[in-house]
Design an enzyme around this catalytic site. Structure first.
Site, PDB file in Angstrom:
ATOM      1  N   GLN A   1       0.812  -1.232   0.000  1.00  0.00           N
ATOM      2  CA  GLN A   1       0.000   0.000   0.000  1.00  0.00           C
ATOM      3  C   GLN A   1       0.841   1.275   0.000  1.00  0.00           C
ATOM      4  OE1 GLN A   1      -3.170   0.298  -0.512  1.00  0.00           O
ATOM      5  NE2 GLN A   1      -3.815  -1.836  -0.321  1.00  0.00           N
TER       6      GLN A   1
ATOM      7  N   HIS B   1      -0.696  -3.053  -9.300  1.00  0.00           N
ATOM      8  CA  HIS B   1      -2.032  -2.478  -9.508  1.00  0.00           C
ATOM      9  C   HIS B   1      -2.471  -1.530  -8.404  1.00  0.00           C
ATOM     10  CE1 HIS B   1      -4.789  -5.078  -6.956  1.00  0.00           C
ATOM     11  NE2 HIS B   1      -3.706  -5.826  -6.936  1.00  0.00           N
TER      12      HIS B   1
ATOM     13  N   THR C   1       8.460 -17.199 -18.126  1.00  0.00           N
ATOM     14  CA  THR C   1       8.759 -16.122 -19.080  1.00  0.00           C
ATOM     15  C   THR C   1       8.201 -14.807 -18.558  1.00  0.00           C
ATOM     16  OG1 THR C   1       8.750 -17.713 -20.866  1.00  0.00           O
ATOM     17  CG2 THR C   1       8.502 -15.399 -21.486  1.00  0.00           C
TER      18      THR C   1
ATOM     19  N   CYS D   1     -17.536 -11.636   3.005  1.00  0.00           N
ATOM     20  CA  CYS D   1     -18.792 -12.353   3.141  1.00  0.00           C
ATOM     21  C   CYS D   1     -18.480 -13.832   3.355  1.00  0.00           C
ATOM     22  CB  CYS D   1     -19.625 -12.156   1.884  1.00  0.00           C
ATOM     23  SG  CYS D   1     -21.327 -11.830   2.289  1.00  0.00           S
TER      24      CYS D   1
HETATM   25  C1  LIG Z   1      -1.437  -4.966   2.109  1.00  0.00           C
HETATM   26  C2  LIG Z   1      -1.671  -5.860   0.935  1.00  0.00           C
HETATM   27  N1  LIG Z   1      -0.875  -6.925   0.735  1.00  0.00           N
HETATM   28  C3  LIG Z   1      -1.042  -7.749  -0.292  1.00  0.00           C
HETATM   29  C4  LIG Z   1      -2.044  -7.568  -1.204  1.00  0.00           C
HETATM   30  C5  LIG Z   1      -2.189  -8.525  -2.334  1.00  0.00           C
HETATM   31  O1  LIG Z   1      -1.731  -7.946  -3.530  1.00  0.00           O
HETATM   32  P1  LIG Z   1      -2.165  -8.577  -4.941  1.00  0.00           P
HETATM   33  O2  LIG Z   1      -3.581  -8.187  -5.169  1.00  0.00           O
HETATM   34  O3  LIG Z   1      -1.235  -7.950  -5.931  1.00  0.00           O
HETATM   35  O4  LIG Z   1      -1.960 -10.039  -4.836  1.00  0.00           O
HETATM   36  C6  LIG Z   1      -2.919  -6.487  -1.042  1.00  0.00           C
HETATM   37  C7  LIG Z   1      -4.061  -6.287  -1.969  1.00  0.00           C
HETATM   38  O5  LIG Z   1      -5.117  -5.848  -1.587  1.00  0.00           O
HETATM   39  C8  LIG Z   1      -2.723  -5.607   0.047  1.00  0.00           C
HETATM   40  O6  LIG Z   1      -3.523  -4.557   0.253  1.00  0.00           O
END
Ligand SMILES: Cc1ncc(COP(=O)(O)O)c(C=O)c1O
Length: 388
Positions: free
Chosen positions: A182, A204, A240, A328
């Site tokens: 984050q 992402h 790859t 959920c």
């Molecule tokens: C603190 C944290 N660690 C790990 C992840 C997992 O990342 P990814 O979605 O790229 O697997 C997230 C995703 O929400 C996250 O907020």
């Protein structure tokens, strides 16, 4: 019916972010002309290998480490899993120290290891979500393979004292991993100051595409590859390379560094305006998580006498995307493990909504959200029975 991005106010950037146009542009050549395999000896392949190395340098610059210390992975989850499993294999030790508020990528992995006979110490956090580094010190044992503590919590944005924890682990000769998924685009990461051995990133979360992540492994730290096959990533992660996504990640790293101080300050100002206005306009609301030691983009707010899921659906009808940490389970919402660990009771945790901004969030979007929220909360409180 499909919902288009232009109709949406996206305040769920801790879940994922929009791919930046500059990132998309950086990826296109590798989806069209430059499709060579970076492992091939001819120039058509090796020119792609050069682009992969350029992206590695950019990611290294973002977190202030050497390019050779960056391994490309498929996501934050893979990076988290790899660091922990590698430490267990290379040390031959079986105890893990982590917290109760990690992302499921760490929690579920550690819980599975616990089931298979490893020992796990689950550290508690205080009511404001803060972890005291002394707890880590006390939890380390002679058989501790690794300590894994996140840099910033995805639900509350609370920052953890990872520099101090890294120093403690180093002094005790124990490996330290931090999930910094984050952090990029929101707070500075400096591995020359934070002496972590492993650090996880996910593209992402900072305007790169989904399906690309990175794992920092400090030079000299023993490492066991968790994906065996070809010799990619110097034998540390077979498969790859996802070259378009790697190029995109490199560009996203550059963007996250550009005007970072100004971007963080702007996000903080917008987040604070959203938060203080909600607290002022809607009775029975309060912020979860330490208000000062927090990412500048995240606000987690409990709305008394509200089931957050219902509020999210209503907000969604107004084109506003936010989220809750609750998952959920079996058809009924289970309160967030993070808020529960902070001592919130079930109704307070189930009434919590997370708003998470990005550097693309606008003043007008905050205004529209503030216009929509109070009547929606009022409406829900009028029709819903009180929470059990
Ligand atoms: C603190 C944290 N660690 C790990 C992840 C997992 O990342 P990814 O979605 O790229 O697997 C997230 C995703 O929400 C996250 O907020």
């Amino acid at each position: 019916m499909e919902v288009r991005a232009r109709d949406v106010i996206y305040l769920d950037n801790n879940a994922t972010t929009q791919v930046a146009p500059e990132v998309f542009e950086a990826m296109v050549p590798f989806l069209t002309d430059l499709y060579g395999n970076p492992s091939s000896v001819y120039t058509f392949g090796s020119q792609v290998a050069k682009a992969v190395e350029a992206a590695r340098e950019r990611v290294a610059a973002l977190i202030r480490c050497a390019p050779q210390e960056v391994i490309f992975t498929s996501c934050g989850t893979e990076s988290d899993n790899t660091a922990i499993r590698s430490a267990i294999q290379t040390t031959g030790l079986s105890h893990i120290v982590t917290t109760r508020v990690e992302h499921s990528a760490v929690i579920r992995h550690c819980a599975a290891l616990e089931k298979s006979g490893h020992a796990v110490t689950w550290l508690d956090v205080g009511p404001s979500g803060i972890l005291d580094p002394a707890q880590v010190e006390r939890a380390i044992r002679r058989d501790t393979a690794i300590v894994s503590v996140m840099a910033a919590n995805n639900e509350t944005g609370v920052l953890f004292p990872v520099e101090e924890i890294a120093d403690i682990c180093r002094a005790r000769g124990v490996l330290f991993h931090t999930d910094a998924v984050q952090m990029p685009g929101r707070a500075r990461i400096d591995l020359s100051l934070c002496r972590a051995d492993f650090l996880s990133l996910s593209g992402h979360k900072f305007h790169a595409p989904k399906g690309i992540g990175a794992l920092f492994v400090r030079r000299g730290v023993p490492f066991a590859s968790q994906c065996l096959g070809g010799g990619q990533e110097k034998g540390r992660r077979a498969g790859t390379e996802n070259t378009p996504a790697i190029a995109g990640l490199g560009r996203a790293a550059e963007l996250a560094m550009e005007d970072a101080v100004e971007k963080h300050a702007r996000m903080r100002r917008l987040r604070d305006r959203l938060e203080t206005s909600i607290l002022a306009l809607i009775p029975g609301t309060r912020v979860n998580g330490d208000p000062s030691r927090r990412l500048p983009n995240t606000s987690n707010i409990t709305f008394d006498r509200i089931e957050a899921e219902s509020l999210l659906l209503e907000l969604g009808r107004h084109g506003i995307c936010a989220s809750t940490g609750s998952a959920c389970v079996g058809g009924s919402p289970k309160p967030s493990h993070v808020l529960t660990a902070m001592g919130l009771n079930s109704p307070a945790a189930r009434g919590a909504v997370r708003f998470s901004l990005s550097d693309l969030t606008t003043e007008a979007e905050i205004d529209r959200t503030l216009g929509a929220l109070p009547p929606l909360v009022k409406k829900l409180r009028a029709v819903l029975p009180p929470l059990p």
